[in-house]
Scaffold this active site. Structure first.
Site, PDB file in Angstrom:
ATOM      1  N   ARG A 172      14.953 -63.004  -6.196  1.00 31.46           N
ATOM      2  CA  ARG A 172      14.919 -62.105  -5.031  1.00 31.46           C
ATOM      3  C   ARG A 172      15.702 -62.629  -3.821  1.00 31.46           C
ATOM      4  NH1 ARG A 172       8.995 -60.709  -3.765  1.00 31.46           N
ATOM      5  NH2 ARG A 172       8.459 -62.339  -5.266  1.00 31.46           N
ATOM      6  N   ASN A 193      10.069 -65.908  -0.992  1.00 30.72           N
ATOM      7  CA  ASN A 193      10.682 -65.332  -2.192  1.00 30.72           C
ATOM      8  C   ASN A 193      11.914 -64.500  -1.874  1.00 30.72           C
ATOM      9  OD1 ASN A 193       8.607 -66.209  -4.130  1.00 30.72           O
ATOM     10  ND2 ASN A 193       7.302 -64.901  -2.884  1.00 30.72           N
TER      11      ASN A 193
HETATM   12 CA    CA Z   1       5.625 -67.838  -5.802  1.00 28.35          CA
END
Ligand code: CA
Ligand code: UD1
Length: 463
Positions: free
Chosen positions: A15, A230
């Protein structure tokens, strides 16, 4: 007993949409994995073992600068349980306490890690998981407790029933402490019979409990400490939280910030009391700033050593040293081992590289001084430059004490100007100037009285 921290950092981080491994993305000047290593070391870990995988070379090369940090490569990403096992086996961790951290959680405080490790290190428990209650529990493993509130198991979000997803609000932070012997003895029991087909480290809790070992949980009330990164959006959020935390610590210790939202300070920077930092400043790397300084507005200090009572107005200082009572800027650029001695001055639009500027000496306007040594009490006139580069070699310029260099002087290195010499403005100095001498290199001025008046009169008549 020794404490070993295992930092899980092999993941892909898709991501982030990046060519670099996720854990190499930076929060305030330090890659994410650096923050995890720092918390572990500050918490008293004797060994730090980082599990690398995705972008392993890049992570390893960064970590090689840290003392006491080992890396173990996980070549296949088979899950957190597998990663932990690879670390135990690869680094030979057989006794003491193991603390497991995630390489992508930069905000975890050393104190939290220390408290968690203590639960196991004291011999009371074989395993302890750090839990949290975030506002949005989606994606996290859920903690199952019995009637007495004792942790029974952790169930991953994807493996929960819809009822469990609704009902269970306490989540696994991904941080644990284990007794190394028990962890080694039982880690082989983890299977990959789950929705994701991965070896989950979370299963250790239930496995240890079923083996009759004491396991517990500790709730971390500040959920922000456990924020995982993330995506780039979360990277910016983590940066904001860390910026605030660092700035507040400096303010609590006696540093003034006009607007802390506009000041970015790295983790290894020290600042003395009564220093004032204006907006638009970056203090990075191994920078130290003394007391009673004024930094900014709009200054950047990277690996800068700054004394007391220094002014750095719109100034960039990189890998350089500035002693007490020095004034820099506005718009000075000091780099490559520049050293300004006590009471000296770097003025406006000046660049100083790899040079020493002696006590009380001044480079006030529009100059480039590179690879030079200036004695005490030197004055460099506006627009003067050391010509230190011939296209291939860098050469040195030596300027003695109390030298006066007139404006727009070119000093073609290698060249020496002796103590107390005077160089007339606009000279191109290619030969050494003895101490006490006058050096002048310019053509004689030509003057014709009344010439211009006649000339302009003629032009007007032609119209
Ligand atoms: Ca994680
Ligand atoms: C994990 C926990 C979850 C917890 C959450 C908190 C598991 C199975 N789940 O989920 O209960 O709520 O953290 O953030 O542990 N990694 C490796 N090798 C692997 C897999 C992962 O090194 O084979 C590393 C990742 O790089 C990452 C960390 O382990 O740093 C956690 O892995 P990740 O896949 O992000 O687990 P989560 O799904 O977040």
């Amino acid at each position: 007993m020794p404490i070993t921290a295992i930092v899980l950092a092999a993941g892909e981080g898709t991501r982030m949409k990046s060519r670099h491994p996720k854990v190499m993305h930076k929060v305030l000047d330090s890659p994410l994995v650096g923050w995890a290593v720092r918390s572990a070391q500050e918490a008293g870990a004797d060994r730090v073992v980082v599990v690398v995988g995705n972008g392993a070379d890049e992570v390893r090369s960064y970590l090689s600068a840290f003392d006491g940090v080992e890396t173990v490569e996980q070549t296949q990403r088979l899950g957190t349980g597998h990663a932990c096992r690879v670390a135990l086996e690869g680094a030979g961790v057989t006794e003491g306490t193991v603390v497991v951290l995630s390489g992508d959680s930069p905000l975890l405080r050393a104190q939290t890690v220390r408290d968690l490790a203590q639960r196991v290190d004291s011999g009371k428990e074989s395993g302890c998981v750090l839990t949290m209650t975030p506002p949005d529990v989606t994606g996290y493993g859920r903690v199952v407790v019995d009637e007495a509130g004792r942790v029974q198991a952790i169930i991953e979000h994807k493996d929960c029933t819809p009822e469990q997803r609704e009902a269970l609000r306490e989540c696994n932070s991904g941080v644990y402490a284990f007794d190394a012997r028990e962890l080694n003895a039982h880690i082989g029991q983890i299977t990959n019979n789950n929705v994701q087909g991965e070896y989950y480290l979370t299963d250790m809790i239930q496995i240890m409990r079923e083996a009759g070992l004491a396991v517990s949980s500790v709730h971390c009330d500040d959920y922000a400490e456990l924020l995982g990164v993330n995506s780039r959006i979360q990277l910016a959020q983590a940066t904001k939280i860390m910026q605030r935390r660092i700035n507040e610590a400096h303010m609590a210790a006696g540093v003034t910030m006009i607007d802390p939202d506009q000041v970015w300070i790295g983790p290894d920077v020290t600042i003395g009391q009564d220093t004032v930092i204006w907006p638009g400043c970056y203090l990075l790397g191994a920078t130290t700033v003394g007391t009673e300084c004024t930094i900014g507005p709009d200054s950047r200090l990277t690996n800068a050593t700054v004394g007391n009572n220094v002014l750095a107005d719109e100034t960039i200082i990189v890998d350089s040293t500035v002693d007490d009572d020095v004034h820099c800027g506005p718009r000075a650029y000091l780099r490559g081992g520049a050293h300004f001695c006590r009471g000296s001055k770097a003025g406006t639009h000046v660049e100083i590289k790899g040079s020493t500027v002696g006590e009380g000496s001044k480079v006030p306007h529009l100059s480039y001084i590179g690879d030079a040594t200036l004695g005490k009490g030197v004055n460099i006139g506006g627009g003067s430059i050391t010509c230190n580069y011939d296209g291939k070699h860098k050469s040195h310029t030596e300027i003695g004490d109390n030298v006066f260099v007139g404006s727009d002087t070119m000093m073609v290195a290698p060249v020496t100007i002796g103590d107390g010499a005077l160089v007339g403005a606009s000279s191109c100095i290619t030969q050494d100037v003895p101490a006490g001498a006058l050096a002048l290199e310019r053509s004689r001025q030509f003057v014709k009285e009344g010439w211009a008046t006649e000339y302009f009169k003629k032009l007007k008549e032609e119209d």
